[in-house]
Design a protein around this motif. Structure first.
Motif, short mmCIF file in Angstrom:
data_model
loop_
_atom_site.label_atom_id
_atom_site.label_comp_id
_atom_site.label_asym_id
_atom_site.label_seq_id
_atom_site.Cartn_x
_atom_site.Cartn_y
_atom_site.Cartn_z
N LYS A 190 0.82 -1.20 0.00
CA LYS A 190 0.00 0.00 0.00
C LYS A 190 0.87 1.26 0.00
N ASP A 191 1.99 1.19 0.73
CA ASP A 191 2.92 2.33 0.75
C ASP A 191 3.42 2.64 -0.65
N CYS A 192 3.76 1.60 -1.39
CA CYS A 192 4.25 1.79 -2.76
C CYS A 192 3.18 2.43 -3.64
N GLU A 193 1.96 1.96 -3.49
CA GLU A 193 0.87 2.52 -4.28
C GLU A 193 0.73 4.02 -4.02
N GLU A 194 0.80 4.40 -2.75
CA GLU A 194 0.65 5.82 -2.41
C GLU A 194 1.80 6.65 -2.95
N ILE A 195 3.01 6.10 -2.90
CA ILE A 195 4.18 6.82 -3.42
C ILE A 195 4.04 7.08 -4.91
N ILE A 196 3.58 6.06 -5.66
CA ILE A 196 3.43 6.23 -7.11
C ILE A 196 2.29 7.20 -7.42
N LYS A 197 1.20 7.11 -6.66
CA LYS A 197 0.08 8.05 -6.86
C LYS A 197 0.54 9.49 -6.68
N ASN A 198 1.36 9.71 -5.67
CA ASN A 198 1.77 11.07 -5.32
C ASN A 198 2.87 11.61 -6.22
N ASN A 199 3.70 10.73 -6.77
CA ASN A 199 4.89 11.19 -7.52
C ASN A 199 4.84 10.86 -9.00
#
Length: 578
Positions: A160-169
């Motif tokens: 989930k952390d990875c998903e959020e990082i890609i969404k944000n960046n």
């Protein structure tokens, strides 16, 4: 073309096209991989992740073809263990190393990971080593467009952390390359390791902080298997895990995946498992459950060094010298310590099931060096050079268990002292083999008539304070240095011995040079500065009391064991044998 369309085109092209990069030394890695720093960079070169077993196989093939050694630092396994490891990796096997303590099993696992795994690109800041291009391209497109993923398949791709990082960046998401050494995970199997430690568990803190459902994947906290994702998991002492926990590993070895708890998700860690076991545990029924032993496809037996030279090379490579710049280590002393533990290891009075680790050899050398410092070199500001009279200190670092006789401290001390005396004899006889002509021994014997030589650990020690009278009868305290213990002073009265010692020192230099050459042939450079003879002797008439002392003890001990014996040893004194 809209932003969404351009993202779709970039991602789809990257997933469906062959890589455009020139391969680096490692299999499946761009030659300029350190310049690939963002998700956009990764997609533009059409990067494709290669499974762990393929990385290990292809990188090993390349090293074999280039005549490169991926096991630098492993001594004595060239004809036994190393060929078996190569067969296993070429076959794609998970491995079980079977051997006693201190045989280099975990070091082998470390080297396999460090030297045969290719660097991989992960999203920086992810605990489970998430490779963004390992998720379905539709998922990646949704994340890059800031949308939630429609997860139709119950499979874990990225956290989930990875998903959020890609969404944000977006395409500027930072990529970090992990080498093999960073993807090695070591776990010592202990009874308190739980199934949840291996497969992961519900994280109550996450549930409270994020307000999520108990069985939402976002509440999952990864265990050892997923933390070792895309790498090597070394399970040390596998038989210690009880059968219920061993069962957890079966699906990973058989199917490459596992599940945990009530999560409707399965995980594919793509992890290579390397386990270790002690022979007594390995052969004991039930210690490793049969299905697990069967799925660890290659069982490779390790062993202790077969020769004195091999173990001495390991000793030099592994000893911790703590930057002792004023230290010189005579090879005959290193081999004496090695002989002690090789003799203990194979002795009928020793419990062979427990084994006698090479670590005991290493730790004992370190203790001897500490003893030299304690006894004389630090206080007297002289070179730290071990000699035979320093060996008695190794009891504290000698780990063995008596079997045929009662395992008491008194019996261990007596046993060890007997072994040390035997090894001193063997070392001297080996060193002086064909060294003397018969007439030289006669000359030495004649010179020793009515004389003796005192051997002490600290020949620089002061006499006790004495009370004397001055010219007027006043009582004065006087401290005098006892120079009768000085090896240099004693040798002035023994010209034949002094001449002989010059030849002994020349032979020591020859042995030091030969050992350094052999170490370099085995690609060992570490600690060789402590073997360099030039650091203690300038080739002139001597100015080094400590080198004379260790050489003298070597010579006098030989004269005690020569045939026929020339000298006797009474406590700390060598005298002519009548």
């Amino acid at each position: 073309m809209s932003r969404a369309d351009s993202i779709l085109k970039l991602v789809k092209t990257s997933y469906t096209s062959s890589p455009t990069f020139k391969q680096a030394t490692f299999f499946g890695v761009p030659h300029n991989y350190k310049d690939i720093k963002t998700l956009r960079d990764l997609l533009e070169i059409n990067y494709k992740y290669q499974p762990v077993k393929n990385q290990l196989r292809q990188n090993l093939i390349a090293k074999i073809k280039n005549n490169e050694n991926p096991f630098v630092g492993i001594i004595g396994f060239d004809d036994t263990v190393i060929p078996a490891i190569k067969r296993a990796l070429l076959a794609g096997h998970d491995i079980l190393f079977v051997g006693h303590i201190g045989q280099g099993k975990t070091k082998l696992a470390e080297l396999i990971s460090a030297n045969l795994l290719s660097p991989i690109p992960i999203v920086e800041g992810t605990l489970t080593n998430d490779i963004p291009t390992e998720m379905p391209y539709t998922h990646l497109v949704d994340l890059l467009n800031g949308n939630a993923i429609d997860k139709m398949l119950p499979e874990f791709y990225v956290s989930k952390d990875c998903e959020e990082i890609i969404k944000n960046n977006g395409l500027d998401t930072k990529i970090k390359w992990l080498d093999g050494k960073q993807r090695y995970r070591y776990i010592l199997a202990t009874p308190d390791i739980s199934v949840k430690d291996l497969v992961g568990q519900i994280d109550v803190v996450k549930i409270i902080k994020k307000g999520i459902e108990v069985f939402d994947i976002d509440s999952y906290s990864p265990g050892y298997l997923l933390q070792a994702r895309y790498g090597i998991l070394c399970l040390d002492e596998l038989p210690v895990l009880d059968p219920r926990k061993q069962v957890t590993l079966l699906s990973v070895l058989q199917e490459g995946r596992f599940t945990t708890g009530a999560y409707p998700v399965f995980f594919k860690p793509d992890v290579k498992i390397i386990a270790t076991a002690n022979p007594i545990d390995y052969t004991h029924s039930g210690k490793i459950i049969e299905p697990l032993a069967d799925r660890l496809k290659s069982h490779i037996e390790t062993h202790y060094p077969n020769t004195i030279d091999d173990e001495t090379l390991i000793l030099v490579q592994e000893m911790d010298m703590l930057n002792r710049n004023q230290t010189f280590l005579p090879i005959f002393m290193l081999k004496a310590i090695t002989r002690i533990f090789q003799k203990i290891r194979t002795h009928p009075d020793i419990n062979s099931d427990r084994g006698v680790s090479v670590r005991s050899t290493i730790h004992s050398l370190e203790a001897v060096i500490g003893e030299v410092e304690r006894a004389r070199s630090l206080v007297n500001n002289v070179k730290t050079i071990p000699r035979f009279s320093d060996l008695q200190c190794i009891f504290q670092s000698s780990k063995f268990e008596l079997d045929e006789i009662e395992d008491t401290t008194e019996n261990k001390t007596l046993f060890l002292n007997n072994v040390i005396n035997e090894v001193i004899q063997e070392t001297c006889l080996h060193f002086f083999n064909e060294f003397f002509k018969p007439q030289e021994l006669v000359s030495i014997k004649n010179e020793f008539r009515n004389k003796s030589f005192i051997v002490v650990q600290n020949q620089y020690q002061h006499l006790p304070t004495q009370v004397v009278d001055d010219a007027e009868g006043t009582k004065l305290a006087k401290e005098s240095r006892d120079t009768s213990f000085s090896y240099t002073d004693q040798l002035r009265h023994l010209p034949v011995i002094s001449k002989t010692l010059r030849g002994v020192i020349a032979k020591i230099k020859q042995e030091q040079d030969y050992f350094i050459q052999k170490a370099r042939q085995n690609e060992i450079d570490r600690n060789l500065q402590y073997i360099q003879f030039e650091n203690v002797w300038n080739g002139k008439e001597n100015n080094n009391e400590e080198l004379l002392a260790t050489s003298s003890e070597l010579l006098f001990e030989y004269l005690r064991f020569s045939s026929p014996p020339i000298l006797d040893k009474r406590e700390d004194r060598f005298e002519i044998r009548e």
